[in-house]
Write a protein that holds these residues in place. Structure first.
Motif, PDB file in Angstrom:
ATOM      1  N   ILE A  54      -1.058   1.673   8.603  1.00 35.52           N
ATOM      2  CA  ILE A  54      -0.598   1.303   9.546  1.00 35.52           C
ATOM      3  C   ILE A  54       0.749   1.236  10.176  1.00 35.52           C
ATOM      4  CG2 ILE A  54      -0.260  -0.499   8.525  1.00 35.52           C
ATOM      5  CD1 ILE A  54      -2.048  -1.649  10.876  1.00 35.52           C
ATOM      6  N   ASN A  55       1.234   1.352   8.528  1.00 35.12           N
ATOM      7  CA  ASN A  55       2.868   1.821   9.020  1.00 35.12           C
ATOM      8  C   ASN A  55       3.280   3.218   9.327  1.00 35.12           C
ATOM      9  OD1 ASN A  55       5.106  -0.881   8.550  1.00 35.12           O
ATOM     10  ND2 ASN A  55       3.101  -1.082   6.844  1.00 35.12           N
ATOM     11  N   TYR A  56       2.107   3.792   8.674  1.00 36.21           N
ATOM     12  CA  TYR A  56       2.922   5.386   9.420  1.00 36.21           C
ATOM     13  C   TYR A  56       2.523   5.294  10.957  1.00 36.21           C
ATOM     14  CZ  TYR A  56       3.073  10.067   9.037  1.00 36.21           C
ATOM     15  OH  TYR A  56       3.069  11.419   9.489  1.00 36.21           O
ATOM     16  N   PHE A  57       1.408   5.026  11.142  1.00 37.31           N
ATOM     17  CA  PHE A  57       0.928   4.688  12.764  1.00 37.31           C
ATOM     18  C   PHE A  57       1.822   3.969  14.010  1.00 37.31           C
ATOM     19  CE2 PHE A  57      -3.620   5.641  10.815  1.00 37.31           C
ATOM     20  CZ  PHE A  57      -3.411   6.731  10.624  1.00 37.31           C
ATOM     21  N   ALA A  58       2.227   2.767  13.361  1.00 44.10           N
ATOM     22  CA  ALA A  58       2.030   1.899  14.642  1.00 44.10           C
ATOM     23  C   ALA A  58       3.862   2.429  15.106  1.00 44.10           C
ATOM     24  CB  ALA A  58       3.118   0.897  13.569  1.00 44.10           C
ATOM     25  N   ASN A  77       2.068  -8.319   0.651  1.00 43.86           N
ATOM     26  CA  ASN A  77       3.265  -8.392   0.217  1.00 43.86           C
ATOM     27  C   ASN A  77       3.619  -7.364   0.558  1.00 43.86           C
ATOM     28  OD1 ASN A  77       4.060 -11.088  -0.347  1.00 43.86           O
ATOM     29  ND2 ASN A  77       4.394 -10.770  -1.881  1.00 43.86           N
ATOM     30  N   ASN A  78       2.803  -6.161   0.059  1.00 44.21           N
ATOM     31  CA  ASN A  78       3.474  -4.509  -0.078  1.00 44.21           C
ATOM     32  C   ASN A  78       3.474  -4.012   1.877  1.00 44.21           C
ATOM     33  OD1 ASN A  78       3.689  -2.248  -1.298  1.00 44.21           O
ATOM     34  ND2 ASN A  78       2.524  -1.481  -0.650  1.00 44.21           N
ATOM     35  N   ILE A  79       2.297  -4.880   2.303  1.00 44.58           N
ATOM     36  CA  ILE A  79       2.225  -4.400   3.956  1.00 44.58           C
ATOM     37  C   ILE A  79       3.212  -5.107   4.432  1.00 44.58           C
ATOM     38  CG2 ILE A  79       0.920  -4.582   6.240  1.00 44.58           C
ATOM     39  CD1 ILE A  79      -1.473  -5.265   3.985  1.00 44.58           C
ATOM     40  N   ASN A  88       9.041  -1.635  11.445  1.00 43.84           N
ATOM     41  CA  ASN A  88       7.711  -1.188  12.744  1.00 43.84           C
ATOM     42  C   ASN A  88       7.942  -3.607  12.779  1.00 43.84           C
ATOM     43  OD1 ASN A  88       7.106   0.923  12.190  1.00 43.84           O
ATOM     44  ND2 ASN A  88       5.700   0.490  10.250  1.00 43.84           N
ATOM     45  N   ASP A  89       7.626  -2.855  14.198  1.00 48.70           N
ATOM     46  CA  ASP A  89       8.571  -4.578  14.873  1.00 48.70           C
ATOM     47  C   ASP A  89       6.881  -4.929  15.320  1.00 48.70           C
ATOM     48  OD1 ASP A  89       9.218  -3.170  16.998  1.00 48.70           O
ATOM     49  OD2 ASP A  89      10.773  -4.517  17.020  1.00 48.70           O
TER      50      ASP A  89
END
Length: 218
Positions: A54-58, A77-79, A88-89
């Motif tokens: 999700i952090n790569y796509f956003a 916590n890792n997410i 990534n706001d």
């Protein structure tokens, strides 16, 4: 067998999961760019794990607001750490969502509030029984035109599509965990039909995986 592959370990924060995730993220991004809505809306990830996908796509979808979720709160916590590191706001705080516990299904948001849901590499280590929960949950959370994308390796009509997928299934099965192993697209399709959903599209992906696109029946 890829010599760089870490030992099989399905824990979401393991080296193996990170390795597998880095292999599939760019082909998946291509599918998401084609399938995700072009208008501002909300997108849910089921079983977000470490949050790497999700952090790569956003960052590629400024108009979308992404919602991670998982049944294991230990990964939250890792997410959030990855979201902060990547600035990534457009990613919400993770929500507790357990597909075997219906009381958690609306933690990410109210009914009909998501235009898309995606779930990556879960069924090879999860029991097929969660397919019913996934389809029922998606039928509640998705808008009428929304999609559910499930990515991973699968059997098709009880057959392995490649020798490498058969080998992978045998490796999983050898671990002695009953639910580990490749599941059949047909079983996901049947679960979908029980909950007002249907398989709309089956997309061949690299390294013998599939992107399965489900939606509400018309």
């Amino acid at each position: 067998m890829n010599q760089d592959r870490p030992p099989l370990d399905p824990h979401p924060l393991s080296e193996y999961v990170a390795w597998a995730g880095s292999r599939n993220r760019d082909p998946l991004l291509g599918v998401l760019k084609e399938k995700l809505p072009k208008d501002p809306s909300r997108v849910l990830e089921m079983a977000s794990g470490s949050g790497m996908h999700i952090n790569y796509f956003a960052p590629h979808f400024d108009h979308l607001h992404f919602h991670p979720s998982d049944k294991d709160i230990e990964v939250f916590n890792n997410i959030k750490k990855l979201s902060t590191e990547h600035n990534n706001d457009n990613i919400a705080d993770p929500a507790h969502l357990d597909l075997t516990e219906p009381e958690t299904w609306f933690n990410p948001g109210p009914p009909n509030s998501f235009s898309a849901i995606f779930c990556i590499n879960i069924f090879q280590v999860a029991p097929i029984t969660i397919a019913d929960g996934m389809m029922e949950c998606a039928s509640h959370l998705l808008t009428d035109e929304g999609i559910l994308l499930i990515y991973g390796p699968f059997k098709v009509e009880d057959s392995f599509t490649t020798d490498s997928n058969k080998e992978f299934h045998e490796t999983l099965s050898s671990a002695g965990v009953p639910e580990w192993g490749l599941k059949d697209v047909a079983d996901l399709r049947k679960a979908a039909e029980r909950h007002g959903m249907e398989l709309k599209e089956q997309i061949d992906m690299p390294v013998n995986n599939f992107s399965l696109i489900f939606g509400k029946k018309n």
